[in-house]
Design a protein around this motif. Structure first.
Motif, PDB file in Angstrom:
ATOM      1  N   TYR A  84     -85.714 -50.298 -15.475  1.00 31.18           N
ATOM      2  CA  TYR A  84     -85.773 -51.590 -14.787  1.00 31.18           C
ATOM      3  C   TYR A  84     -85.097 -52.660 -15.646  1.00 31.18           C
ATOM      4  CZ  TYR A  84     -89.060 -49.965 -11.254  1.00 31.18           C
ATOM      5  OH  TYR A  84     -89.644 -49.310 -10.197  1.00 31.18           O
TER       6      TYR A  84
ATOM      7  N   GLU B  39     -84.556 -44.501 -21.903  1.00 35.12           N
ATOM      8  CA  GLU B  39     -85.317 -43.990 -20.750  1.00 35.12           C
ATOM      9  C   GLU B  39     -86.680 -43.451 -21.170  1.00 35.12           C
ATOM     10  OE1 GLU B  39     -82.584 -41.305 -18.755  1.00 35.12           O
ATOM     11  OE2 GLU B  39     -82.029 -42.915 -17.355  1.00 35.12           O
TER      12      GLU B  39
ATOM     13  N   LYS C 214     -83.472 -51.803 -10.560  1.00 37.63           N
ATOM     14  CA  LYS C 214     -82.709 -50.722 -11.185  1.00 37.63           C
ATOM     15  C   LYS C 214     -81.283 -50.822 -10.673  1.00 37.63           C
ATOM     16  CE  LYS C 214     -86.546 -47.554 -11.914  1.00 37.63           C
ATOM     17  NZ  LYS C 214     -87.209 -46.278 -11.568  1.00 37.63           N
TER      18      LYS C 214
ATOM     19  N   ASP D 138     -82.396 -44.717 -15.402  1.00 38.27           N
ATOM     20  CA  ASP D 138     -83.677 -44.908 -14.727  1.00 38.27           C
ATOM     21  C   ASP D 138     -84.487 -45.951 -15.504  1.00 38.27           C
ATOM     22  OD1 ASP D 138     -85.797 -44.630 -13.024  1.00 38.27           O
ATOM     23  OD2 ASP D 138     -86.524 -42.760 -13.924  1.00 38.27           O
TER      24      ASP D 138
END
Lengths: 188, 62
Positions: free
Chosen positions: A136, A16, A127, A134
């Protein structure tokens, strides 16, 4: 292993943090093995694969500097011009790790989008709330198509089957077949 | 998806394991634990989702 199941793991934090920095500079997707792991596949991986949109040398240098300022280091080189021209522009990946971990896993492997298929994956990135991350990812259709049509190892076929069960009734089979056609045209 | 940097990564890690028999496990453990914890978290969320428990049964059979 004493943590609660909703805690962030070192792998979550690594991914992340890295993705949040990259997103400030270029569009990205995480694809391949980590998609399956994020969806509960009990199998190992040594790295996380990321595709980023092609960008200018100047913009890449800014991205690299942002990453290094946040504790990441590129294993291949400290020189962003060299990373850009000798690796990324030549369709080769480069690997970033956390400097504090001393070149050990986890690693993020980044590559430029190399063709229409990668560019489409970037356009259709998503997502996945079920993963709790979090980040893509490339679409479920794309992941299934690549695993079943291009990668095809036992592990990849099992990953695809796993994703098909989880997203049963929620993905587009026609879209998978169209991506497979493009894979045959451009990659095989 | 594999290129020469992947081969280099395998070599780098193998050399570390060879040269640091007392250290490599402590480096690897948190990374492997993470993957198990991510799987646990996912199954917990999946169980709470629509048809989640049925899907988990199917995944167990797969």
């Amino acid at each position: 292993m004493e943590r609660r199941i909703d805690d962030k793991t070192i792998l979550d934090k690594f991914a992340e943090k890295f993705c949040a920095i990259v997103e400030k500079h270029v569009k990205y997707i995480v694809c391949s093995g980590f998609v399956a792991i994020a969806h509960g596949r009990a199998r190992g991986t040594e790295d996380i694969d990321m595709i980023i949109e092609k960008t200018t040398e100047k913009n890449f240098i800014a991205l690299h500097e942002d990453l290094t300022n946040h504790g990441f280091v590129c294993i291949q080189s400290d020189n962003p011009e060299e990373i850009y021209n000798d690796y990324l522009r030549n369709k080769m990946g480069v690997r970033y790790v956390l400097k504090s971990e001393g070149y050990f896993p986890p690693e993020m492997e980044i590559k430029f989008a190399k063709d229409f298929l990668d560019e489409e994956q970037l356009k259709e990135r998503v997502k996945f709330p079920l993963t709790g991350l979090d980040i893509y990812f490339s679409s479920i259709e794309s992941n299934i198509a690549f695993k079943e049509e291009l990668l095809k190892s036992d592990k990849d076929m099992e990953d695809a089957r796993h994703l098909r069960i989880i997203y049963k009734g929620k993905f587009d089979e026609d879209k998978i077949n169209k991506i497979k056609e493009k894979i045959r045209e451009l990659r095989l | 998806m594999r290129d020469k940097t992947h081969e280099e990564q395998i070599e780098r890690w193998a050399k570390f394991v060879r040269d640091n028999p007392d250290k490599w496990k402590e480096k690897l453990k948190p990374f492997l634990d993470s993957q198990i914890l991510i799987a646990r978290r996912f199954y917990s969320k999946l169980a709470e989702s629509e048809e989640g428990r049925e899907k988990i049964k199917l995944l167990r059979k797969a």
